[in-house]
Design a protein around this motif. Structure first.
Motif, short mmCIF file in Angstrom:
data_model
loop_
_atom_site.label_atom_id
_atom_site.label_comp_id
_atom_site.label_asym_id
_atom_site.label_seq_id
_atom_site.Cartn_x
_atom_site.Cartn_y
_atom_site.Cartn_z
N ASN A 124 34.57 -37.20 26.10
CA ASN A 124 33.30 -36.41 26.46
C ASN A 124 33.48 -35.14 25.76
OD1 ASN A 124 32.21 -38.34 27.83
ND2 ASN A 124 32.33 -37.59 29.67
N VAL A 125 33.80 -34.85 24.86
CA VAL A 125 34.29 -33.44 23.62
C VAL A 125 33.12 -32.46 23.70
CG1 VAL A 125 34.79 -32.71 21.15
CG2 VAL A 125 35.26 -35.14 21.65
N GLU A 126 31.70 -32.76 24.10
CA GLU A 126 30.89 -31.84 24.07
C GLU A 126 31.08 -30.80 25.13
OE1 GLU A 126 29.74 -30.31 21.60
OE2 GLU A 126 30.41 -31.58 20.20
N VAL A 127 31.19 -31.57 26.10
CA VAL A 127 30.72 -31.83 27.56
C VAL A 127 32.44 -30.56 28.46
CG1 VAL A 127 31.02 -32.18 29.89
CG2 VAL A 127 30.12 -33.57 28.56
N ALA A 128 33.53 -31.10 27.44
CA ALA A 128 34.93 -30.61 27.50
C ALA A 128 35.00 -29.01 27.01
CB ALA A 128 36.02 -30.88 26.77
N ILE A 129 34.36 -28.72 25.87
CA ILE A 129 33.81 -27.71 25.12
C ILE A 129 32.61 -26.86 26.10
CG2 ILE A 129 32.83 -26.42 23.04
CD1 ILE A 129 34.48 -28.77 21.26
N ASP A 130 31.86 -27.55 26.78
CA ASP A 130 31.14 -26.60 27.61
C ASP A 130 30.48 -25.69 28.77
OD1 ASP A 130 28.02 -25.32 27.98
OD2 ASP A 130 28.12 -26.83 29.78
N PHE A 131 32.67 -26.53 29.67
CA PHE A 131 32.96 -26.38 30.11
C PHE A 131 33.91 -25.50 30.63
CE2 PHE A 131 32.23 -30.49 32.84
CZ PHE A 131 31.33 -29.97 33.65
N TYR A 132 34.87 -25.62 29.44
CA TYR A 132 35.89 -24.45 29.11
C TYR A 132 34.76 -22.46 28.57
CZ TYR A 132 39.89 -27.11 28.31
OH TYR A 132 41.11 -27.98 29.16
#
Length: 224
Positions: A124-132
């Motif tokens: 879940n790339v976009e979710v990961a970027i958002d959390f970071y």
């Protein structure tokens, strides 16, 4: 106070990083020593976690979480539980513990970084970027969040200049981290700057010679 006096030797060993001796001390305490069982479970669980004996750690840390102990201890144990669950593939349980921590307001940058890592592992790339991104907004110099963001961007070939900046900042905060060295080497590889890529990837390998991910990055560098 009596509990702390009895536990003092084991706590000192733990703080020195001698987790085997610390664990042996705590386990040697007699059952009739009148110690607070939750306090003892807390230290035994942490020792097992440091020694990567995760199944044993879970037994003790879960005791603390369900005991109604001091809130800071409970929150710390929840976080360690989340890391253990994530590392052993029990991502739903990890997410449960991390969301509980977010509800409590406990160290949100660290929690968001952990949620980002789980999302990344689930593709879940976009979710990961958002959390970071959330982690960095809360704590701009958090090395884990900076390194994670840089690494994900590099893997996705997205904004490599920003990825390089994130990874450089992370390494400046944690210069002995194999993970940060590897990430910076990986970004340089993606940029085609091979001398720098080899420099940092080899430094990472020196620190973690058996790490498969670092070895794979070096293999890709040599093939490129």
């Amino acid at each position: 106070m009596a509990d702390n006096n009895i536990l003092k030797r084991g706590i000192t060993l733990y703080k020195k990083g001698d987790y085997n001796s610390s664990l042996a001390f705590f386990l040697s305490l007699p059952d009739d020593s009148e110690l607070n069982s939750v306090e003892l479970a807390y230290y035994i669980g942490l020792c097992y976690a440091k020694l990567e004996r995760y199944d044993d750690a879970l037994l003790y840390l879960e005791q603390v979480v369900t005991s109604g102990a001091e809130i800071e201890r409970v929150l710390q144990c929840r976080y360690v539980l989340a890391l253990i669950y994530a590392s052993s593939g029990r991502k739903k349980l990890a997410e449960f513990e991390l969301n509980k921590l977010l509800e409590s307001g406990y160290r949100p940058a660290m929690v968001y970084s952990s949620l980002a890592y789980i999302a990344w592992k689930q593709d879940n790339v976009e979710v990961a970027i958002d959390f970071y991104r959330k982690a960095i907004e809360i704590e701009p110099e958090n090395a884990t969040a900076l390194n994670g963001m840089g690494y994900v961007l590099a893997c996705e070939n997205r904004d490599l200049a920003k990825a390089l900046s994130f990874c450089k900042r992370a390494l400046s905060k944690n210069p002995d981290s194999a993970a940060c060295l590897d990430s910076l080497g990986w970004v340089y590889l993606k940029l085609g700057l091979m001398d720098d890529a080899y420099k940092y990837l080899n430094q990472a390998k020196e620190k973690l010679p058996d790490n498969e991910e670092i070895a794979e990055h070096l293999r890709i560098a040599h093939e490129g």
